[in-house]
Design a protein around this motif. Structure first.
Motif: not given
Ligand code: M6R
Length: 638
Positions: A326, A328-329, A372-373, A378, A424, A426, A433, A510-511, A514, A635
């Protein structure tokens, strides 16, 4: 998604809990609350009406406030100014909320209390509506709109009149057995200072083991300043802590074991270290994050993973790769697709984890699903992993959190060693990653023989050369910040890229969305003329990620043409290009130079200015860079 903390020991619980909440706040900041169980202090009656003042139920004293933790700490300061002993007690719990059921108000904030019990919760109780109806039919009056409150009302009913009446721990088990969904729950009770019962199903909970004191946290940051000895709980486990230790069982009460581990980072890693915000610190830590992620993964001429429950033969039998993730991952997965297909000749699809299992993907034993997380928690990614395993696919996790649920449920694991990421957004986790995904690609190529050992070694050496180059890109910070301030009042910024530059464009957008709440979109540059070019108007800032002119020359010249097309329509071009790329420079209204790197590895460099840009625009607009609105770090609900 919601941070939970618990403490039983010899210190005043309030201080320990509030400090832990500070470290958990990145998990959710819609509201915050605490409850302390006092040992025998006088009951002063509930005054939780509208949640505006301290609520006391017997000697369980709770206080909660909508909004960020600071609202709670101010209220606590006020409450204790006149009555310093109000929160006396050495057993306590706390919560920072990311709202799911019920608006983020004082009354919906946790802890929820009833008849001397206090409960905090992370997750969603899926059968709450039926349970609430049942309890209401029994005459129970609810004080909130949350799903959580059914848990506290259930335990209160069991303790008052159920078969487990008068037995706190047994009543907690009885309540837990009625609950469906994903949850971490902590229970304490007025007549049992010195004991907390906690349970986890699909959302995280770790135990911290101190000397004469025990801690609970959604993650280890909650207690890192007190102990580095921790115990990971498994799925569907219940833990009861006292100051003397802990016992773990399943929901039926059968004794079980947790997994003890030693936390391998220290308090400093979870502090801002003189920076205005965590994100900036984490951006600066990126060279180290990449370096640490590579460390130990190339030994005796071979790529090695961290936990490998798959044989080389299993990897040779793979005929298709899915990457699920999800945010950034997911973008890091899109970058990896180019390398994996190029190096392994295996088809590789990258899927949003939240969509994956709902479209019935074709999976079997010869499919490798790479999950990937950063958090490893998540919910969308975890459910994708579970679906893949049900279909007998092999699952390899790329994760930043040791022992989190996603790696636990996977066949193989490669840990990104970025250290704790608190902002928050990434940043260092994303670069780690991308790095780890390349290692996965090389491990596959090595097992399948699509690359000779010396080729694998060469690719690895190229990766190893990246950290100093990332460091060089950090040198663009001043220039990027100035640009960001100049553009902070724009309403839209577009991002363009091709090949691996396309996911970088998506990540940049995305950056900005958000953090700066700005309309930002990333496009594959070649796709522009199929519609999005209509968005271009005079002065519109467009950030273009240029591929190296040395690598794939066609790619480079196509992107130069795309820049000319948008410039002809009035766009203001901000071009991220390799040093000495004169063709790109000629079309840049603003040029950001990055060092030369192999085409596939360029995302490790080109992403960095975009992170700085977004953070600075957010700051210029007056937003909280580390805690953007409506978001939470991990999340854990679908
Ligand atoms: O912990 P995760 O890598 O699974 O999280 C995935 C996304 O929720 C996370 O990358 C989110 O998009 C970031 N806030 C982006 O900066």
């Amino acid at each position: 998604m919601c941070g939970i903390v618990g403490y039983v020991g010899h210190r005043p619980a309030l201080g320990v809990v509030v400090e832990a909440l500070r470290r958990m706040e990145y998990r959710g900041y819609d509201s915050a609350g605490v409850a302390v169980v006092g040992a025998g202090s006088a009951a002063s009656g509930p005054d939780e009406s509208a949640g505006q003042r301290a609520a006391e139920s017997g000697t369980v004293t709770a206080l909660k406030r909508a909004g960020k933790l600071v609202n709670l700490t101010e209220a606590l300061a006020e409450a204790t100014a006149t009555a310093p002993d109000r929160f006396a007690g050495t057993t306590g719990m706390g919560h920072t909320r990311w709202a799911t059921h019920g608006r983020p108000t004082d009354r919906n904030a946790h802890p929820h209390t009833a008849a001397g019990f206090a409960v905090v919760h992370n997750g969603i109780l899926e059968n709450y509506a039926a349970l609430r109806a049942e309890l209401e039919a029994d005459g129970v009056e609810f004080a909130s709109d949350t799903d959580t409150e059914v848990a506290v009302q259930l335990v209160a009913r069991e303790y008052a009149a159920g078969p487990t009446a008068g037995d706190f721990v047994a009543s907690a088990y009885a309540a837990l057995r009625r609950l469906d969904g994903a949850f971490t729950l902590l229970f304490c009770h007025v007549d049992h200072p010195g004991t907390i019962v906690a349970a986890r199903r699909s959302t995280p909970l770790v135990v911290g083991v101190g000397d004469g004191e025990m801690f609970l946290g959604s993650d280890v940051a909650a207690f890192i300043e007190h102990t580095r000895d921790a115990v990971e709980l498994g799925q569907d486990q219940v833990v009861t802590i006292t100051c003397d230790g802990y016992t773990i069982t399943d929901f039926a009460g059968t004794q079980q074991d947790g997994t003890p581990f030693r936390i391998d980072w220290d308090l400093e890693a979870a502090e801002k270290g003189g920076h205005d915000y965590f994100m900036l610190k984490e951006i600066e830590e990126q060279p180290t994050a990449v370096e640490n992620t590579l460390r130990g993964h190339f030994e005796k001429g071979r790529i090695v993973l961290d936990e490998q429950r798959l044989t080389d033969q299993d990897l040779r039998d793979i005929d298709k790769v899915f990457i699920v993730a999800c945010g950034s991952a997911y973008h890091s997965g899109l970058v990896a697709k180019y390398a994996i297909e190029h190096w392994t000749r295996l088809p590789c699809e990258v899927e949003l984890a939240s969509e994956f299992r709902y479209r019935d993907p074709v999976l079997d034993r010869s499919t490798l699903v790479v999950a990937i997380s950063q958090s490893g928690e998540t919910a969308d990614t975890l459910e994708a992993v579970r679906h893949a395993r049900e279909q007998k696919a092999r699952v390899l996790a790329v994760c930043n959190t040791n022992g989190a649920q996603i790696p636990r449920e996977s066949d193989a694991v490669l840990y990104t060693r970025a250290g704790p990421e608190i902002g928050v957004a990434s940043t260092k986790a994303f670069l780690a990653q991308v790095t780890a995904n390349y290692l996965v690609g090389l491990a596959l190529a090595q097992a399948r023989g699509t690359k000779y050992p010396d080729e694998v070694a060469r690719e690895y050496r190229e990766l190893e050369a990246m950290p100093p180059l990332v460091q060089q890109v950090l040198g663009t910070e001043k220039q990027v910040r100035e640009l960001a301030r100049e553009l902070a009042s724009e309403s839209t910024v577009l991002f363009l890229g091709r090949h691996v530059g396309y996911p970088v464009a998506l990540e940049g957008a995305l950056k900005l969305k958000e953090l700066a709440y700005m309309h930002a979109e990333g496009f594959a540059a070649g796709e522009l003329k199929h519609g999005p070019i209509a968005l271009i108007e005079d002065g519109l800032p467009v950030i273009v990620v240029m591929p190296s002119p040395r690598g794939r020359a066609v790619l480079h010249s196509k992107l130069v043409s795309n820049i000319r097309e948008i410039q002809a329509r009035g766009a203001r071009t901000i071009v991220i290009a390799e040093k000495d790329d004169d063709a790109a420079a000629a079309h840049a209204d603003h040029l950001i130079e990055i060092p030369a790197a192999p085409t596939l590895l360029q995302p490790l460099l080109a992403t960095v200015p975009l992170q700085i840009f977004a953070a600075e625009v957010a700051q210029a607009r007056g937003y909280d860079v580390d805690k953007p609105r409506n978001l939470a770090k991990s999340v854990t609900v679908e």
